[in-house]
Design a protein around this motif. Structure first.
Motif, PDB file in Angstrom:
ATOM      1  N   LEU A  24      13.835   1.404  11.776  1.00 21.79           N
ATOM      2  CA  LEU A  24      12.897   1.958  11.347  1.00 21.79           C
ATOM      3  C   LEU A  24      13.743   2.996  10.337  1.00 21.79           C
ATOM      4  CD1 LEU A  24      10.133   2.778  11.146  1.00 21.79           C
ATOM      5  CD2 LEU A  24      10.430   4.333  13.166  1.00 21.79           C
ATOM      6  N   LEU A  25      12.951   2.792   8.909  1.00 23.40           N
ATOM      7  CA  LEU A  25      13.120   3.988   8.081  1.00 23.40           C
ATOM      8  C   LEU A  25      11.825   4.868   8.228  1.00 23.40           C
ATOM      9  CD1 LEU A  25      14.510   5.301   5.666  1.00 23.40           C
ATOM     10  CD2 LEU A  25      13.771   3.400   4.295  1.00 23.40           C
ATOM     11  N   ILE A  79       5.816  -2.386   6.666  1.00 26.17           N
ATOM     12  CA  ILE A  79       5.740  -1.079   5.961  1.00 26.17           C
ATOM     13  C   ILE A  79       4.392  -0.557   6.123  1.00 26.17           C
ATOM     14  CG2 ILE A  79       6.001  -0.069   3.764  1.00 26.17           C
ATOM     15  CD1 ILE A  79       7.623  -2.419   2.518  1.00 26.17           C
ATOM     16  N   CYS A 119      12.441  -1.503   0.730  1.00 26.86           N
ATOM     17  CA  CYS A 119      12.021  -1.702   2.048  1.00 26.86           C
ATOM     18  C   CYS A 119      11.970  -3.414   2.464  1.00 26.86           C
ATOM     19  CB  CYS A 119      10.840  -0.795   2.623  1.00 26.86           C
ATOM     20  SG  CYS A 119      11.175   0.881   2.377  1.00 26.86           S
ATOM     21  N   HIS A 155      11.624  -2.101   9.759  1.00 24.70           N
ATOM     22  CA  HIS A 155      10.217  -1.592   9.411  1.00 24.70           C
ATOM     23  C   HIS A 155      10.594  -0.191   8.711  1.00 24.70           C
ATOM     24  CE1 HIS A 155       9.933  -4.011  12.958  1.00 24.70           C
ATOM     25  NE2 HIS A 155       8.826  -4.223  12.579  1.00 24.70           N
ATOM     26  N   ALA A 156       9.493   0.185   8.057  1.00 25.50           N
ATOM     27  CA  ALA A 156       9.452   1.539   7.263  1.00 25.50           C
ATOM     28  C   ALA A 156       8.026   2.205   7.303  1.00 25.50           C
ATOM     29  CB  ALA A 156       9.932   1.246   5.508  1.00 25.50           C
ATOM     30  N   VAL A 192      16.997  -2.966   6.563  1.00 26.55           N
ATOM     31  CA  VAL A 192      15.646  -2.248   7.104  1.00 26.55           C
ATOM     32  C   VAL A 192      14.650  -2.938   7.638  1.00 26.55           C
ATOM     33  CG1 VAL A 192      13.741  -0.803   6.081  1.00 26.55           C
ATOM     34  CG2 VAL A 192      16.042  -0.549   5.235  1.00 26.55           C
ATOM     35  N   ILE A 242       6.546   5.065   5.121  1.00 26.80           N
ATOM     36  CA  ILE A 242       6.470   5.819   3.864  1.00 26.80           C
ATOM     37  C   ILE A 242       5.400   7.088   3.958  1.00 26.80           C
ATOM     38  CG2 ILE A 242       6.659   6.057   1.250  1.00 26.80           C
ATOM     39  CD1 ILE A 242       7.150   3.184   1.347  1.00 26.80           C
TER      40      ILE A 242
END
Length: 149
Positions: free
Chosen positions: A55-56, A102, A74, A82-83, A80, A85
């Motif tokens: 996860l980011l 995402i 992403c 999952h992300a 990466v 934002i």
């Protein structure tokens, strides 16, 4: 029970935001957290990391200030998984077909409940550990398993 092996990367230029997110993750039993404060640090960790990040969690302003295409990064980067934002007023809505990878939030900082929901989606609880299913644990304690049938 949470998967303590998940690798999480937090990117925000504000120290207080990084601390708040990391504290929330720690309260949810996630401890493999790497906080960074610049886009350059994030790119270095992702590029030279031996394992992908599960996860980011990133402040969208880090990318928009420099013109970096965060969505493409992403989506296309195998490092990466999952992300999330956040503070993403300048980002277009994420198509529903991509929301498994995402998520975007217009909030300045994701709150504890938002992070909890996100982690539940990424790391769903295992059936055997759910409260309210003592009959399942009792069956397993008696040597029964689904593969035995």
């Amino acid at each position: 029970m949470s998967n303590r092996a998940l690798r999480i990367l937090i990117a925000d230029d504000q120290h207080f935001h990084r601390m708040q997110i990391e504290r929330t993750l720690n309260q949810l039993n996630y401890y493999r957290v790497a906080p960074v404060h610049t886009l350059e640090e994030l790119l270095t960790l992702v590029e030279y990391g031996c394992e992908p990040f599960d996860l980011l969690i990133i402040n969208g302003n880090l990318a928009t200030q420099s013109g970096f295409d965060l969505l493409a990064f992403c989506l296309d980067n195998p490092q990466v998984d999952h992300a999330l934002i956040y503070d993403s007023q300048r980002f277009p809505p994420i198509p529903s077909s991509l929301r498994h990878k995402i998520q975007a939030s217009r909030a300045e900082l994701p709150d504890g409940e938002a992070i909890k929901r996100l982690m539940h989606a990424i790391d769903p609880p295992r059936l055997a550990h759910r409260a309210g299913l003592p009959w399942l644990q009792e069956l397993r304690g008696n040597g029964w398993s689904a593969s035995a049938n």
